[in-house]
Design a protein around this motif. Sequence first.
Motif, short mmCIF file in Angstrom:
data_model
loop_
_atom_site.label_atom_id
_atom_site.label_comp_id
_atom_site.label_asym_id
_atom_site.label_seq_id
_atom_site.Cartn_x
_atom_site.Cartn_y
_atom_site.Cartn_z
N GLU A 94 52.45 59.23 77.49
CA GLU A 94 51.16 59.57 76.90
C GLU A 94 50.22 58.36 76.89
N LEU A 95 50.78 57.19 76.64
CA LEU A 95 49.97 55.97 76.67
C LEU A 95 49.47 55.68 78.08
N HIS A 96 50.32 55.91 79.08
CA HIS A 96 49.89 55.71 80.46
C HIS A 96 48.74 56.65 80.81
N LYS A 97 48.85 57.90 80.37
CA LYS A 97 47.79 58.87 80.63
C LYS A 97 46.51 58.46 79.92
N LYS A 98 46.63 57.99 78.70
CA LYS A 98 45.47 57.56 77.92
C LYS A 98 44.81 56.34 78.58
N MET A 99 45.62 55.45 79.11
CA MET A 99 45.09 54.26 79.78
C MET A 99 44.31 54.66 81.04
#
Length: 292
Positions: A94-99
């Motif tokens: 989810e953090l990768h997607k948000k980044m």
Amino acid sequence: MLYHELRKIGVPGEIVDWLRRRYDGRKTRLLFDDFVSDLFLVLGGEDQGDPFSAIGYILYAAGIFRVVERETDTEGFGFMDDLAVLMWGKNVDELHKKMGELMEKTGGVLEWAEIHNCEFGIDKFKVVDMTRKREKHLDGRRKTRLVKGKGVKIGGEMVKSDAFARFLGALMDSELRWENQHAEMIRKGQGWVVQFRRLMKVTDGMVSSHVCQLYKAKALPRMLYAADVTLAPWTKASGGRKGKTKQAVLRKLTSIQRQAALIVTGALSSTATDILDIHAGLLPMPLEIERQ
């Protein structure tokens, strides 16, 4: 740099007007071999050697952090052109997607770069999942591995997660154990010792006092770069993996300094380390680390 943005962050109008007059209509030409180009407009950048360039770049780069810090659980860090974004959360993917969304969305980092005549080398981007959480390994041969995300997609390119990345000259690994940085410190120290042996030739080499000065002025600061963070406080590292690692690194660094002191003093290899440090005018390695 957009001049109205300077006004927003508090730069006086007189300074903004002066900058506009100074940078508008700049022209230059290229010269190499027998070729001389026609004059062409310079649409971006600052004049080489200009004392104002450092201040100007800070004002320019501040805009990207305003874009970054509008996101929740996100913070930006940087020094000159070395920039980093820190995001925190419970799920790596989810953090990768948000980044990726932060980079590509309307009003995001890539749009800011296009408006401000800035180009990013996406192939140089690094992503590090800073977590010590482990999961079952997919190959079945090893029990567990560190949790690792799929990567961040930016502009059609996938930036995969790495085990470590360099930021402000220090190698930061995913578990923040500094093992890569420690290895580089030892490698640099050993490299300097090899060079000192070459410099201390009997016939046409440097005198020992100059080699000692070179060790203090160049070798020590470069070898112990970021030691105040990666090895401090070494005296309190008792027990546990982190304590044992720091003590092992300290022993290796002490050994490197001992070799340098032997080269400088010409003493016997059986001479005690503390005596060598005294005659070479060096502090014990723990004190050198604290002094950095």
